[in-house]
Design an enzyme around this catalytic site. Structure first.
Site, mmCIF file in Angstrom:
data_model
loop_
_atom_site.group_PDB
_atom_site.id
_atom_site.type_symbol
_atom_site.label_atom_id
_atom_site.label_comp_id
_atom_site.label_asym_id
_atom_site.label_seq_id
_atom_site.Cartn_x
_atom_site.Cartn_y
_atom_site.Cartn_z
ATOM 1 N N PRO A 85 -23.639 16.991 4.940
ATOM 2 C CA PRO A 85 -23.393 17.556 3.608
ATOM 3 C C PRO A 85 -22.570 16.583 2.775
ATOM 4 O O PRO A 85 -21.385 16.377 3.046
ATOM 5 C CB PRO A 85 -22.599 18.833 3.920
ATOM 6 C CG PRO A 85 -21.930 18.548 5.218
ATOM 7 C CD PRO A 85 -22.804 17.603 5.977
ATOM 8 N N MET A 86 -23.194 15.965 1.785
ATOM 9 C CA MET A 86 -22.509 14.967 0.961
ATOM 10 C C MET A 86 -22.473 15.429 -0.488
ATOM 11 O O MET A 86 -23.515 15.717 -1.085
ATOM 12 C CB MET A 86 -23.212 13.612 1.074
ATOM 13 C CG MET A 86 -23.141 12.989 2.449
ATOM 14 S SD MET A 86 -24.036 11.417 2.555
ATOM 15 C CE MET A 86 -25.738 12.031 2.634
ATOM 16 N N GLN A 141 -22.877 24.994 3.255
ATOM 17 C CA GLN A 141 -21.497 24.669 3.606
ATOM 18 C C GLN A 141 -20.530 25.095 2.512
ATOM 19 O O GLN A 141 -20.758 24.828 1.335
ATOM 20 C CB GLN A 141 -21.327 23.169 3.852
ATOM 21 C CG GLN A 141 -19.950 22.833 4.422
ATOM 22 C CD GLN A 141 -19.664 21.345 4.502
ATOM 23 O OE1 GLN A 141 -19.421 20.720 3.480
ATOM 24 N NE2 GLN A 141 -19.701 20.787 5.707
ATOM 25 N N CYS A 187 -13.499 17.332 4.526
ATOM 26 C CA CYS A 187 -13.475 16.554 3.283
ATOM 27 C C CYS A 187 -12.105 15.928 3.077
ATOM 28 O O CYS A 187 -11.088 16.621 3.055
ATOM 29 C CB CYS A 187 -13.820 17.441 2.090
ATOM 30 S SG CYS A 187 -13.755 16.553 0.516
ATOM 31 N N ASN A 216 -20.711 12.083 14.160
ATOM 32 C CA ASN A 216 -20.950 11.600 12.804
ATOM 33 C C ASN A 216 -20.042 10.409 12.520
ATOM 34 O O ASN A 216 -18.888 10.403 12.926
ATOM 35 C CB ASN A 216 -20.676 12.743 11.819
ATOM 36 C CG ASN A 216 -20.758 12.340 10.354
ATOM 37 O OD1 ASN A 216 -19.858 12.639 9.571
ATOM 38 N ND2 ASN A 216 -21.820 11.685 9.968
ATOM 39 N N GLY A 217 -20.614 9.404 11.864
ATOM 40 C CA GLY A 217 -19.812 8.255 11.461
ATOM 41 C C GLY A 217 -20.425 6.935 11.862
ATOM 42 O O GLY A 217 -20.553 6.636 13.050
ATOM 43 N N ASP A 218 -20.845 6.147 10.881
ATOM 44 C CA ASP A 218 -21.285 4.756 11.070
ATOM 45 C C ASP A 218 -22.656 4.577 11.718
ATOM 46 O O ASP A 218 -23.019 3.453 12.071
ATOM 47 C CB ASP A 218 -20.264 3.960 11.898
ATOM 48 C CG ASP A 218 -18.927 3.790 11.194
ATOM 49 O OD1 ASP A 218 -18.854 4.115 9.998
ATOM 50 O OD2 ASP A 218 -17.970 3.343 11.837
ATOM 51 N N GLY A 241 -25.064 10.473 7.376
ATOM 52 C CA GLY A 241 -24.679 10.646 5.982
ATOM 53 C C GLY A 241 -25.067 9.464 5.124
ATOM 54 O O GLY A 241 -26.199 9.364 4.655
#
Length: 330
Positions: free
Chosen positions: A18-19, A72, A102, A204-206, A228
């Site tokens: 969710p961005m 979300q 966030c 999540n991440g990279d 993301g």
């Protein structure tokens, strides 16, 4: 088969993160067509929903082709989050997701998003109230902690599992890191491999290449990956990861024609959903990634960003197609 509650989401699901100002219906459509298994909306302010604010309510728009999808929400007030959860449930997504990750100042410093990582009892209470309030499976997205001295993700996972969440997505950074530095997946693996944890854990991440996705799947043992920033302007990342995991071979990158076609489709959906002015404006963040690697693209990008109408953008995309038709990507 991984399940979120009773919802089957695949053997190793790839989730669209969710961005804010990115994960809207036009973008989600492109990602779904290119292999995303589960999608989440942009995060929606609970206070905006209960006050019927147009921007917040518009983010509730979901479509059958997107399913399964999670909506979300975020907020610092437990009663507001309870009331917002009612509104989400009436919208009938498959999942209700709570944002405890966030990092932006206007959210976190008011005690919402990652800000609640400084008050775990409140986080637990808020989550428990929402789980009791709705029949939807409730999931959470969070970070490792507020900063390096307060990483308590194992405690967070146990507290949230105890009150009934059905899955947990963990971004491998602290709030203090924002999006800087390298994501640390070791604590994510510790949560996943703890015998007391029995809900799906998504990392999540990279993750920005198929090779890295497979490496992290094998190294950390997580149940799925949330993607993301790597998907912005490049929705093909989902199918590329799936193909590599299944065959050990990389898919050819999208052709010029595919890039132009998906960008065109994204624009059309954006204008249909947001209106002409806003739809054209909000497409600007995507052009660089749609055409990354095209030598000499900057003049086209400048014109696309400055274009004021959908037809002007479409005409420029046509020029891009002609200009690069017989050229090799660098």
């Amino acid at each position: 088969m991984v399940k979120i509650g009773n919802i089957e989401v695949g053997e190793f699901p790839l989730l669209l993160a969710p961005m804010e100002d990115v994960s809207d219906p036009p973008f989600r459509a492109a990602c779904k067509q290119n292999g995303a298994d589960v999608m989440y909306t942009e995060f929606i302010a609970a206070e905006g929903l209960i006050r019927d604010a147009h921007k917040s309510v518009q983010k509730l728009d979901i479509y059958d082709y997107e399913r399964p999808i999670g909506i979300q929400i975020f907020g610092a007030n437990i009663e507001s989050m309870r009331l917002a959860a009612d509104i989400v449930e009436r919208t009938q997504p498959e999942i209700l997701d709570i944002n405890y990750g966030c990092p932006v100042k206007k959210v976190a410093c008011k005690g919402a998003g990652a800000g609640i990582l400084q008050d775990l009892p409140k986080m637990q209470k808020m989550t428990e109230e929402i789980v009791k309030r709705v029949k939807l499976p409730v999931t959470v997205k969070t970070r490792l902690g507020w900063d390096d001295s307060s990483i308590k993700i194992m405690e967070v996972a146990k507290r949230l599992q105890d009150v009934g969440i059905k899955a947990l997505s963990i971004h491998g950074r602290t709030r203090k890191q924002m999006y800087k530095g390298e994501a640390n997946w070791e604590p994510i693996a510790e949560v996943k491999n703890n015998p007391d944890i029995h809900i799906p854990i998504f990392g999540n991440g990279d993750i920005d290449t198929p090779e890295k996705a497979l490496e992290y799947k094998n190294r950390y043992g997580i149940d799925g990956i949330m993607i993301g920033r790597a998907a912005i302007g490049y929705p093909w990342i989902f199918n590329e990861i799936k193909h590599y995991m299944a065959t050990g071979k990389k898919l050819a990158p999208p052709t010029l024609e595919q890039r132009v076609a998906v960008c065109h489709q994204h624009l059309v959906h954006s204008v249909e959903w947001k209106g002409e002015k806003q739809g054209v404006f909000e497409m600007r963040r995507h052009y660089t990634n749609y055409f990354r690697g095209f030598h000499g693209f900057k003049p086209f990008r400048t014109r696309l960003v400055e274009a004021g109408s959908p037809q002007e953008v479409i005409d420029i995309l046509g020029e891009v197609g002609v200009h690069y038709a017989n050229k090799t990507l660098v």
